[in-house]
Design a protein around this motif. Structure first.
Motif, short mmCIF file in Angstrom:
data_model
loop_
_atom_site.label_atom_id
_atom_site.label_comp_id
_atom_site.label_asym_id
_atom_site.label_seq_id
_atom_site.Cartn_x
_atom_site.Cartn_y
_atom_site.Cartn_z
N ARG A 1 72.56 45.80 59.11
CA ARG A 1 71.32 46.26 59.30
C ARG A 1 69.88 44.87 58.48
N ALA A 2 70.97 44.79 57.27
CA ALA A 2 68.93 43.94 56.54
C ALA A 2 69.71 42.68 57.37
N ARG A 3 70.58 41.76 58.57
CA ARG A 3 70.55 40.31 58.72
C ARG A 3 68.82 40.13 58.98
N ALA A 4 68.18 40.85 59.86
CA ALA A 4 67.05 40.69 60.91
C ALA A 4 65.95 40.23 59.49
N VAL A 5 65.95 40.30 57.83
CA VAL A 5 65.80 39.21 56.82
C VAL A 5 65.83 37.99 56.76
N ARG A 6 67.01 38.04 57.00
CA ARG A 6 67.11 35.80 57.29
C ARG A 6 66.48 34.91 57.79
N TRP A 7 65.76 36.10 58.91
CA TRP A 7 64.80 35.61 59.69
C TRP A 7 63.32 35.34 59.96
N LEU A 8 62.98 35.80 58.86
CA LEU A 8 61.72 35.82 57.72
C LEU A 8 61.56 33.94 57.42
N PRO A 9 60.66 33.96 57.64
CA PRO A 9 60.23 32.31 56.80
C PRO A 9 60.21 33.15 55.07
N GLY A 10 60.62 32.02 54.39
CA GLY A 10 60.70 31.90 52.98
C GLY A 10 61.64 33.09 52.09
N THR A 11 62.81 33.28 53.29
CA THR A 11 63.36 34.08 52.64
C THR A 11 64.82 33.14 52.29
N LEU A 12 64.85 33.10 50.82
CA LEU A 12 66.17 32.07 50.19
C LEU A 12 67.59 32.51 50.40
N TYR A 13 67.89 34.12 50.38
CA TYR A 13 69.53 34.46 50.54
C TYR A 13 69.44 36.06 51.12
N LEU A 14 70.26 36.50 51.02
CA LEU A 14 70.71 37.64 51.34
C LEU A 14 71.83 38.11 51.37
N ARG A 15 72.34 38.61 49.65
CA ARG A 15 73.82 38.87 49.83
C ARG A 15 74.51 39.82 48.56
N HIS A 16 75.67 39.89 49.29
CA HIS A 16 75.98 41.66 48.52
C HIS A 16 76.13 41.66 47.04
N GLU A 17 75.63 41.98 45.67
CA GLU A 17 75.96 41.84 44.17
C GLU A 17 77.75 42.31 43.36
N PRO A 18 78.51 42.41 43.77
CA PRO A 18 79.52 44.08 43.70
C PRO A 18 79.25 43.88 42.72
N CYS B 1 74.30 46.38 45.07
CA CYS B 1 73.28 46.29 45.96
C CYS B 1 73.14 44.96 46.61
N LEU B 2 72.50 44.87 47.68
CA LEU B 2 72.07 43.74 48.52
C LEU B 2 71.01 43.24 48.45
N ARG B 3 70.96 41.84 47.45
CA ARG B 3 69.89 40.93 46.86
C ARG B 3 69.20 40.37 47.50
N VAL B 4 68.10 40.55 48.35
CA VAL B 4 67.72 39.51 48.78
C VAL B 4 66.40 38.92 48.08
N GLY B 5 66.21 37.16 47.94
CA GLY B 5 65.47 36.70 47.12
C GLY B 5 64.47 35.63 48.01
N VAL B 6 63.74 35.71 47.78
CA VAL B 6 62.50 35.32 48.49
C VAL B 6 61.53 34.23 47.44
N ARG B 7 60.88 33.51 48.20
CA ARG B 7 59.27 32.17 47.58
C ARG B 7 58.51 32.85 46.97
N ASP B 8 57.94 34.25 47.74
CA ASP B 8 56.56 34.50 46.59
C ASP B 8 56.86 36.11 47.15
N GLU B 9 55.04 36.99 46.64
CA GLU B 9 54.91 38.08 46.93
C GLU B 9 55.13 38.49 48.72
N GLY B 10 53.96 37.69 49.11
CA GLY B 10 53.79 38.20 50.84
C GLY B 10 55.21 38.14 51.41
N THR B 11 56.07 37.25 50.95
CA THR B 11 57.33 36.97 51.58
C THR B 11 58.16 38.49 50.95
N ARG B 12 58.08 38.57 49.96
CA ARG B 12 58.38 39.87 48.94
C ARG B 12 57.82 41.31 49.76
#
Length: 118
Positions: A60-77, A81-92
């Protein structure tokens, strides 16, 4: 032109619009865009979930990867959690809205701003 006073309803509406505009400007000026140091240092742990539930939320969270400024989407065992890394506060903020719209519970996804390498 008429010198009649404006109706009370129009005056109230004008005051409401002016106060909303001032509040918006005050919020945009007071924010620096940098994450709080305590928020960056916090370790995020998610509740224990079944692996198939995390896979479901990851799909379901795959759509986040299409946002400009998204660096990664990964599962941290280690945190679960699913962890999403972004470039700036607006993208967050936008990523959190997209995750909420996709039906990913807030407790299963952590969105954080990755500091830029200098």
């Amino acid at each position: 032109m008429s010198s009649r006073p404006a109706p009370a309803r129009a005056r109230r509406f004008a005051r409401l619009v002016a106060s909303a505009l001032l509040a918006t400007l005050a919020c945009s000026v007071s924010r620096s865009g940098a994450p709080a140091p305590a928020a960056a240092a916090r370790k995020i742990t998610c509740p224990a979930v079944r692996p198939d539930a995390i896979d479901h939320y990851r799909q379901r969270a795959r759509a986040v990867r299409w946002l400009p400024g998204t660096l990664y989407l990964r599962h941290e065992p280690d945190s679960g959690c699913l962890r999403v890394g972004v470039r700036d506060e607006g993208t967050r903020r936008l990523a959190r809205l997209v995750l909420r719209g996709a039906g990913v519970p807030r407790r299963f996804a952590a969105v954080h701003v990755v500091p830029a390498a200098r």
